[in-house]
Design an enzyme around this catalytic site. Structure first.
Site, short mmCIF file in Angstrom:
data_model
loop_
_atom_site.label_atom_id
_atom_site.label_comp_id
_atom_site.label_asym_id
_atom_site.label_seq_id
_atom_site.Cartn_x
_atom_site.Cartn_y
_atom_site.Cartn_z
CB CYS A 190 27.59 70.47 99.72
SG CYS A 190 28.74 70.07 98.96
CG HIS A 192 31.76 74.18 98.72
ND1 HIS A 192 31.43 74.63 99.71
CD2 HIS A 192 31.83 73.29 97.73
CE1 HIS A 192 30.48 73.66 99.23
NE2 HIS A 192 30.49 72.88 98.04
#
Lengths: 385, 136
Positions: free
Chosen positions: A83, A333
């Site tokens: 991420c 996200h």
């Protein structure tokens, strides 16, 4: 090393873009950033992405995207750190330009997540964790964060509802960001009643995935003039640090050691302290991560990050404004793209382009991108001059 | 199917075999080449007792592919009595009865099917509440 400026930024709305492919989404953000920079060619392209081999069956993303946007012949490479891929790509580009090796770089964070069913995306996300010793036990990525959150609540005596201000703030700020995934206000009652994902984390603790891309063009600062109404934004600090890949191997699973280390180095490089940070785009993938990030970066004592939210200090007018464009929680996200959204949003704040969620007089902003459950943490400090 | 991986991990999965650092006596699980305590080389095998307590836990409702047929299930961080922490599913216990600090012990259980009906059944460690000694 020479000083580097961010000349142009671009982003796409985060959504379920059924009609758009990985290359189109990445291309749209890239073109927007090039246009904002007033450039049609750069020396190199750095792409931040995590999941394309698993979800889109596509690797070699550097060339894949440079071909699509017409950068034939130029250097192009993908950078991956789960991420934190977006910030990792940005930092790689930064080092290339700062060193004098190249004169300009385009950084694109891109992720196209909705081409596979949910449980396959859940499996792909879990590859950020330790495959042999975490994932094999059936733990999801959410589950790892849930283990941390449960223990945090136990040790410091917080209730689940105490985390609500983080999500409420992100959702409120996203109302004013046209690029955000979610445009919906939430309340504590709604936060408490949301469906369970992995106890104690429910749907409103967790950030939504999505398709999206964000991009920036960087050049040596000496090539950029400060114009009235559009100040020159420079990279004042940049640092990356790592922790153990598995949560169970940490000496203290409730402390983000890599956030502490990378923020410390970034503060030092920028010659600032946490008190100088006007706006902080942190990595609220889960509400617990917002608390831990605030603590590790020095904004709260250990175990007290939640208090900043409860005391109303995290809004755009608060003492420590965070997630001013919606954060991961409501802006969304798209994993490998997230770090670049954060950079783009800090630039927007420093340029004074944030409208209702503008932090008054923002001069110095920080972006912090987390890979895995705290395994790779990259901090950038940007400055308006 | 990942047959070599399952074969390679058999000592850890069936026997909870980790390491002990020859330099500082630190107990290590999972095994690794560098001792996390003193930074020296570690490669001496050590079998853990399998006893520990729950440090934290979560009940997973949205499970990854391959695990969704048994959801919801509880995964915990177990603090082993020798020191290190391990991530493991809990078994033989109701999800709602799990608590931090609960004493648990390792057992061998089926984890999942790797592949279709002709594939491999993967076994490994799970932890269950410590059973009381029978009265004599």
């Amino acid at each position: 090393m020479r000083k580097v400026a961010i000349l142009g930024i671009g982003q796409t709305k985060i959504d379920e873009h059924w009609e758009l492919s990985l290359r189109e989404i990445g291309g749209n953000a890239a073109f927007a950033a090039m246009q904002d920079a007033g450039m049609d060619k750069v020396d190199a392209l750095f792409v931040g992405n995590m999941l394309s081999p698993m979800i889109n069956g596509q690797n070699q993303l550097g060339t894949f995207l440079s071909d699509w946007i017409g950068l034939w012949g130029q250097e192009a490479v993908k950078v991956e750190a789960a991420c934190a891929s977006g910030a990792a790509a940005f930092r790689s580009a930064l080092m290339a330009v700062a060193s004098g090796e190249i004169e300009s770089a385009l950084v694109v964070g891109v992720e196209k997540m909705t081409d596979k069913p949910g449980r396959e995306v859940t499996s792909a996300l879990a590859t950020a964790a330790d495959a042999d010793y975490e994932v094999e036990q059936g733990i999801s990525f959410v589950g790892l964060n849930a283990l941390i959150m449960r223990r945090y609540m136990h040790e410091f005596g917080w209730k689940h509802a105490d985390f609500a201000p983080f999500s409420i703030n992100s959702h409120e700020n996203a109302m004013h960001n046209p690029f955000a995934r979610l445009h919906e206000r939430i309340t504590v009652e709604k936060f408490e009643k949301s469906s369970m994902v992995a106890t104690p984390i429910n749907l409103l603790d967790a950030s939504p995935i999505g398709d999206g891309a964000a991009a920036a063009v960087i050049v040596p600062a000496e090539r950029v003039a400060s114009v009235k109404g559009k100040p020159r934004v420079v990279v004042a600090g940049s640092a990356s640090a790592t922790d153990t890949i598995a949560v169970h191997s940490r000496k203290d699973p409730l402390f983000l050691a890599a956030a502490y280390e990378s923020s410390k180095r970034a503060y030092q490089m920028a010659g600032v302290t946490k008190d100088d940070i006007d706006v902080f785009e942190l990595h609220d993938a889960f509400s617990i991560m917002a608390a831990l990030s605030l603590e590790a970066c020095g904004f709260a004592e250990r175990g007290q990050g939640v208090r900043l939210g409860l005391e109303g200090e995290i809004g755009p007018k608060g003492r420590v404004p965070i997630c001013t464009r919606g954060g991961l929680k409501a802006r969304g996200h798209p994993v490998g793209a997230t770090g670049m959204y954060q950079i783009v949003e800090v630039v927007q704040q420093l340029r004074g382009e944030c409208g209702e969620t503008q932090v008054d007089g923002a001069q110095i902003g920080m972006a912090q991108n987390i890979g895995g459950s705290g395994a790779t943490i990259i901090t950038h400090i940007l400055k308006a001059e | 199917m990942e047959i070599p991986r399952h074969w390679r991990l058999k000592k850890q999965r069936y026997g909870l075999v980790g390491e002990v650092c020859p330099h500082c006596d630190y107990k290590i699980f999972p095994p690794r080449d560098v001792c996390p305590n003193c930074g020296d080389e570690a490669k001496e095998l050590y079998t853990f007792s399998g006893k520990g307590e729950v440090y934290s836990y979560t009940t997973v409702y949205e499970a990854p592919a391959g695990y969704d047929t048994t959801a919801p299930y509880t995964v915990a961080l177990i603090k082993l009595e020798e020191g290190p922490m391990v991530t493991a599913q809990l078994t033989d216990v109701d999800n709602s009865e799990v608590q931090i600090g609960m004493p648990v012990e390792m057992v061998t259980r089926k984890m999942r099917n790797d592949g279709d009906e002709r594939g491999l059944i993967v076994y490994g460690y799970k932890f269950r509440p410590v059973l009381n000694e029978p009265q004599r």
